[in-house]
Design a protein around this motif. Structure first.
Motif, PDB file in Angstrom:
ATOM      1  N   GLU A 191       0.810  -1.214   0.000  1.00  0.00           N
ATOM      2  CA  GLU A 191       0.000   0.000   0.000  1.00  0.00           C
ATOM      3  C   GLU A 191       0.848   1.272   0.000  1.00  0.00           C
ATOM      4  OE1 GLU A 191      -2.227  -3.401   1.394  1.00  0.00           O
ATOM      5  OE2 GLU A 191      -0.337  -2.513   2.074  1.00  0.00           O
ATOM      6  N   ILE A 192       2.118   1.188   0.356  1.00  0.00           N
ATOM      7  CA  ILE A 192       2.940   2.403   0.451  1.00  0.00           C
ATOM      8  C   ILE A 192       3.477   2.816  -0.915  1.00  0.00           C
ATOM      9  CG2 ILE A 192       5.001   3.412   1.485  1.00  0.00           C
ATOM     10  CD1 ILE A 192       4.582   1.625   3.885  1.00  0.00           C
ATOM     11  N   PHE A 193       4.220   1.919  -1.580  1.00  0.00           N
ATOM     12  CA  PHE A 193       4.826   2.241  -2.873  1.00  0.00           C
ATOM     13  C   PHE A 193       4.272   1.375  -4.005  1.00  0.00           C
ATOM     14  CE2 PHE A 193       8.628   3.635  -0.231  1.00  0.00           C
ATOM     15  CZ  PHE A 193       8.420   4.990  -0.442  1.00  0.00           C
ATOM     16  N   ASN A 194       3.142   0.745  -3.779  1.00  0.00           N
ATOM     17  CA  ASN A 194       2.510  -0.100  -4.786  1.00  0.00           C
ATOM     18  C   ASN A 194       3.328  -1.351  -5.091  1.00  0.00           C
ATOM     19  OD1 ASN A 194       0.163  -0.505  -6.330  1.00  0.00           O
ATOM     20  ND2 ASN A 194       1.213   0.101  -8.213  1.00  0.00           N
ATOM     21  N   SER A 219      18.437   7.083   0.593  1.00  0.00           N
ATOM     22  CA  SER A 219      17.079   6.720   0.181  1.00  0.00           C
ATOM     23  C   SER A 219      16.411   5.771   1.167  1.00  0.00           C
ATOM     24  CB  SER A 219      17.104   6.089  -1.216  1.00  0.00           C
ATOM     25  OG  SER A 219      17.927   4.933  -1.228  1.00  0.00           O
ATOM     26  N   CYS A 220      17.198   4.915   1.834  1.00  0.00           N
ATOM     27  CA  CYS A 220      16.599   3.982   2.804  1.00  0.00           C
ATOM     28  C   CYS A 220      15.924   4.744   3.937  1.00  0.00           C
ATOM     29  CB  CYS A 220      17.664   3.034   3.343  1.00  0.00           C
ATOM     30  SG  CYS A 220      17.046   1.862   4.580  1.00  0.00           S
ATOM     31  N   THR A 221      16.603   5.755   4.460  1.00  0.00           N
ATOM     32  CA  THR A 221      16.025   6.556   5.541  1.00  0.00           C
ATOM     33  C   THR A 221      14.770   7.282   5.067  1.00  0.00           C
ATOM     34  OG1 THR A 221      18.260   6.886   6.401  1.00  0.00           O
ATOM     35  CG2 THR A 221      16.534   8.322   7.259  1.00  0.00           C
ATOM     36  N   ILE A 222      14.792   7.817   3.866  1.00  0.00           N
ATOM     37  CA  ILE A 222      13.621   8.498   3.312  1.00  0.00           C
ATOM     38  C   ILE A 222      12.442   7.527   3.220  1.00  0.00           C
ATOM     39  CG2 ILE A 222      12.676   9.675   1.295  1.00  0.00           C
ATOM     40  CD1 ILE A 222      14.741  11.401   2.591  1.00  0.00           C
ATOM     41  N   CYS A 223      12.693   6.326   2.714  1.00  0.00           N
ATOM     42  CA  CYS A 223      11.615   5.343   2.532  1.00  0.00           C
ATOM     43  C   CYS A 223      11.039   4.885   3.867  1.00  0.00           C
ATOM     44  CB  CYS A 223      12.120   4.144   1.739  1.00  0.00           C
ATOM     45  SG  CYS A 223      12.472   4.503  -0.001  1.00  0.00           S
ATOM     46  N   ASN A 230       8.267   5.674  -5.038  1.00  0.00           N
ATOM     47  CA  ASN A 230       9.512   5.178  -4.456  1.00  0.00           C
ATOM     48  C   ASN A 230      10.702   5.925  -5.064  1.00  0.00           C
ATOM     49  OD1 ASN A 230      11.715   3.692  -3.533  1.00  0.00           O
ATOM     50  ND2 ASN A 230      10.586   1.771  -3.591  1.00  0.00           N
ATOM     51  N   PRO A 231      11.473   6.653  -4.255  1.00  0.00           N
ATOM     52  CA  PRO A 231      12.591   7.434  -4.813  1.00  0.00           C
ATOM     53  C   PRO A 231      13.691   6.565  -5.407  1.00  0.00           C
ATOM     54  CG  PRO A 231      12.658   7.447  -2.411  1.00  0.00           C
ATOM     55  CD  PRO A 231      11.349   6.825  -2.792  1.00  0.00           C
ATOM     56  N   THR A 232      13.768   5.310  -4.991  1.00  0.00           N
ATOM     57  CA  THR A 232      14.819   4.444  -5.530  1.00  0.00           C
ATOM     58  C   THR A 232      14.525   4.008  -6.957  1.00  0.00           C
ATOM     59  OG1 THR A 232      13.796   2.392  -4.697  1.00  0.00           O
ATOM     60  CG2 THR A 232      15.270   3.578  -3.206  1.00  0.00           C
ATOM     61  N   LYS A 233      13.310   4.281  -7.467  1.00  0.00           N
ATOM     62  CA  LYS A 233      12.934   3.850  -8.817  1.00  0.00           C
ATOM     63  C   LYS A 233      12.921   4.994  -9.824  1.00  0.00           C
ATOM     64  CE  LYS A 233      12.306  -0.411  -7.613  1.00  0.00           C
ATOM     65  NZ  LYS A 233      11.027  -1.095  -7.714  1.00  0.00           N
ATOM     66  N   GLY A 258      15.496   7.618  -9.746  1.00  0.00           N
ATOM     67  CA  GLY A 258      16.756   8.352  -9.709  1.00  0.00           C
ATOM     68  C   GLY A 258      17.362   8.533 -11.086  1.00  0.00           C
ATOM     69  N   PRO A 259      18.408   9.358 -11.199  1.00  0.00           N
ATOM     70  CA  PRO A 259      19.031   9.642 -12.504  1.00  0.00           C
ATOM     71  C   PRO A 259      19.600   8.402 -13.187  1.00  0.00           C
ATOM     72  CG  PRO A 259      19.773  11.196 -10.815  1.00  0.00           C
ATOM     73  CD  PRO A 259      19.019  10.121 -10.110  1.00  0.00           C
ATOM     74  N   GLU A 260      19.893   7.368 -12.409  1.00  0.00           N
ATOM     75  CA  GLU A 260      20.489   6.169 -13.010  1.00  0.00           C
ATOM     76  C   GLU A 260      19.467   5.307 -13.745  1.00  0.00           C
ATOM     77  OE1 GLU A 260      19.453   5.084  -8.707  1.00  0.00           O
ATOM     78  OE2 GLU A 260      20.073   6.834  -9.871  1.00  0.00           O
ATOM     79  N   TYR A 261      18.180   5.622 -13.608  1.00  0.00           N
ATOM     80  CA  TYR A 261      17.133   4.838 -14.266  1.00  0.00           C
ATOM     81  C   TYR A 261      16.714   5.503 -15.585  1.00  0.00           C
ATOM     82  CZ  TYR A 261      16.621   2.030 -10.047  1.00  0.00           C
ATOM     83  OH  TYR A 261      16.867   1.176  -8.994  1.00  0.00           O
ATOM     84  N   THR A 262      16.215   4.689 -16.504  1.00  0.00           N
ATOM     85  CA  THR A 262      15.794   5.204 -17.815  1.00  0.00           C
ATOM     86  C   THR A 262      14.288   5.151 -18.012  1.00  0.00           C
ATOM     87  OG1 THR A 262      16.106   3.010 -18.810  1.00  0.00           O
ATOM     88  CG2 THR A 262      17.982   4.542 -18.879  1.00  0.00           C
ATOM     89  N   GLN A 263      13.573   4.540 -17.075  1.00  0.00           N
ATOM     90  CA  GLN A 263      12.124   4.386 -17.220  1.00  0.00           C
ATOM     91  C   GLN A 263      11.374   5.154 -16.130  1.00  0.00           C
ATOM     92  OE1 GLN A 263      10.835   2.571 -19.853  1.00  0.00           O
ATOM     93  NE2 GLN A 263      12.946   2.294 -20.532  1.00  0.00           N
ATOM     94  N   GLN A 264      11.915   6.290 -15.710  1.00  0.00           N
ATOM     95  CA  GLN A 264      11.284   7.019 -14.604  1.00  0.00           C
ATOM     96  C   GLN A 264       9.862   7.461 -14.940  1.00  0.00           C
ATOM     97  OE1 GLN A 264      14.240   8.032 -16.088  1.00  0.00           O
ATOM     98  NE2 GLN A 264      15.620   8.936 -14.560  1.00  0.00           N
ATOM     99  N   SER A 265       9.680   8.036 -16.116  1.00  0.00           N
ATOM    100  CA  SER A 265       8.354   8.543 -16.501  1.00  0.00           C
ATOM    101  C   SER A 265       7.338   7.418 -16.560  1.00  0.00           C
ATOM    102  CB  SER A 265       8.429   9.253 -17.854  1.00  0.00           C
ATOM    103  OG  SER A 265       9.256  10.394 -17.787  1.00  0.00           O
ATOM    104  N   GLN A 266       7.738   6.268 -17.108  1.00  0.00           N
ATOM    105  CA  GLN A 266       6.821   5.131 -17.185  1.00  0.00           C
ATOM    106  C   GLN A 266       6.439   4.644 -15.794  1.00  0.00           C
ATOM    107  OE1 GLN A 266       9.460   5.677 -18.953  1.00  0.00           O
ATOM    108  NE2 GLN A 266       9.227   5.003 -21.082  1.00  0.00           N
ATOM    109  N   TYR A 267       7.421   4.626 -14.895  1.00  0.00           N
ATOM    110  CA  TYR A 267       7.150   4.166 -13.526  1.00  0.00           C
ATOM    111  C   TYR A 267       6.162   5.100 -12.826  1.00  0.00           C
ATOM    112  CZ  TYR A 267       7.946   2.782  -8.677  1.00  0.00           C
ATOM    113  OH  TYR A 267       7.774   2.367  -7.384  1.00  0.00           O
ATOM    114  N   ILE A 268       6.400   6.405 -12.933  1.00  0.00           N
ATOM    115  CA  ILE A 268       5.508   7.375 -12.291  1.00  0.00           C
ATOM    116  C   ILE A 268       4.131   7.333 -12.928  1.00  0.00           C
ATOM    117  CG2 ILE A 268       5.140   9.818 -11.790  1.00  0.00           C
ATOM    118  CD1 ILE A 268       8.237  10.120 -11.943  1.00  0.00           C
ATOM    119  N   GLY A 269       4.076   7.317 -14.262  1.00  0.00           N
ATOM    120  CA  GLY A 269       2.793   7.281 -14.960  1.00  0.00           C
ATOM    121  C   GLY A 269       1.985   6.046 -14.617  1.00  0.00           C
ATOM    122  N   GLN A 270       2.658   4.889 -14.536  1.00  0.00           N
ATOM    123  CA  GLN A 270       1.940   3.654 -14.210  1.00  0.00           C
ATOM    124  C   GLN A 270       1.418   3.681 -12.784  1.00  0.00           C
ATOM    125  OE1 GLN A 270       1.270   1.407 -16.541  1.00  0.00           O
ATOM    126  NE2 GLN A 270       0.019   0.268 -15.072  1.00  0.00           N
ATOM    127  N   ALA A 271       2.193   4.259 -11.862  1.00  0.00           N
ATOM    128  CA  ALA A 271       1.722   4.388 -10.485  1.00  0.00           C
ATOM    129  C   ALA A 271       0.470   5.252 -10.419  1.00  0.00           C
ATOM    130  CB  ALA A 271       2.822   4.976  -9.612  1.00  0.00           C
TER     131      ALA A 271
END
Length: 328
Positions: free
Chosen positions: A141-144, A167-171, A195-198, A200-213
């Motif tokens: 329920e928190i980060f899907n 990021s662990c402390t933030i989560c 989820n901030p760990t999904k 970050g700049p090192e990821y290439t699918q950030q928009s898809q992850y946010i949009g799907q959430a």
């Protein structure tokens, strides 16, 4: 007991027909004098409300009833005490192993106190505990998504030393907000977290992850709180997919115009959400997603950004109404 390893030391006192606090001992129980407690919040196996004995902390220095089956009895060979024995105290190692291990008693700088042995024992335990990791379950329920955060001693030191937050402390803090604010106030449908760990700049699918959430969890005017780390700085982005408004909170006060990569990421996420919902937008308004820079407190050093993000999230949960965040 209760899935928790509880260490304590004490002495067993028992005779036929023995009583405790003017009451007969239950069958298969003995009277134990508690000397050292590790998990003070654990309940006693046989609480005594009249005597104020409910938790292990309450029993420190007292006698309590304890089930025989929960006692690991070590028979100690008693010897005539010598001068060295008078200046020794039990340690964690001696409690855990039963071996005769002791350390020199520290000089009491705070006057006479019978708590010095327990403070020394606590110091030894805490020092040892900080080399471990703790599993923090993160419900879906928190980060899907359901997973486990591994909280290490370095994460704890971040807070103790007021260092830059990871990021662990933030989560883990997000889970705290979920447990203390969202669930009791029935705000689960009003607020969601990314989820901030999904993202970050090192990821290439950030928009898809946010949009799907947003697609999977959105209800009218739900706010999606997204802590974002550029690699060396935390900021908070909050999205209302229904109104296509994005709120931006940065403790450095940097204008969103200077963060074009961040802006494209969330603009594309809203477009993904929009396409899934079949929302029709005129060509004039197609890119007219509204960004609002919220006036917020700013940091005066190079490490406090994570703490500001934690505070921003808490204040938004407490102050926003109907999917709208106050401008100040």
């Amino acid at each position: 007991m209760h899935g928790v390893l509880i260490w304590l030391t004490g002495s067993v006192y028992n005779q036929l027909g023995d009583t405790l606090h003017n009451l007969p001992l239950p069958p298969e129980h003995v009277r134990v004098g508690v000397e050292i407690v590790l998990d003070g919040n654990a309940p006693l196996p046989v609480p005594n409300e009249d005597a104020g004995l409910l938790l292990l902390d309450d029993a420190l220095g007292a006698h309590v009833a304890w089930p025989i089956g929960l006692i690991d009895l070590k028979i100690k060979q008693f010897q005539q005490p010598n001068e060295h024995d008078k200046d020794t105290i039990p340690t964690k190692e001696s409690v855990a192993s039963g071996n005769e291990i002791s350390v020199q008693k520290p000089v009491n700088l705070y006057g006479s106190s019978d708590k010095v042995p327990y403070l020394t024992f606590l110091h030894t335990y805490v020092k040892d505990s900080l080399t471990r990791q703790w599993d923090v379950p993160m419900p879906k329920e928190i980060f899907n998504e359901e997973y486990t955060e591994l909280l290490s001693h370095s994460d704890i030191y971040e807070i103790i030393n007021h260092d830059w937050l990871g990021s662990c402390t933030i989560c883990v803090y997000v889970r705290l907000l979920y447990n203390l604010l969202l669930v009791p106030n029935m705000w689960v449908s009003r607020f969601c977290f990314i989820n901030p760990t999904k993202i970050g700049p090192e990821y290439t699918q950030q928009s898809q992850y946010i949009g799907q959430a947003c697609i999977e969890r959105n209800q009218p005017n739900t706010l999606f709180l997204s802590p974002y780390n550029t690699g060396d700085h935390w900021m908070l982005v909050v999205v209302n997919p229904t109104t296509e408004i994005v709120y931006y909170l940065d403790s450095l006060g940097v204008n969103i115009g200077q963060r074009q990569q961040l802006r494209r990421m969330f603009d594309n996420a809203i477009k993904i959400y929009r396409a899934n919902k079949g929302t029709r937008v005129s060509k004039v308004k197609f890119s007219n997603i509204k960004w609002m820079m919220i006036k917020c407190p700013t940091q005066d050093n190079g490490s406090d950004c994570g703490y500001y993000v934690l505070r921003y999230m808490k204040e938004i949960l407490l102050c926003s109404q109907e999917g709208v965040i106050p401008h100040e």
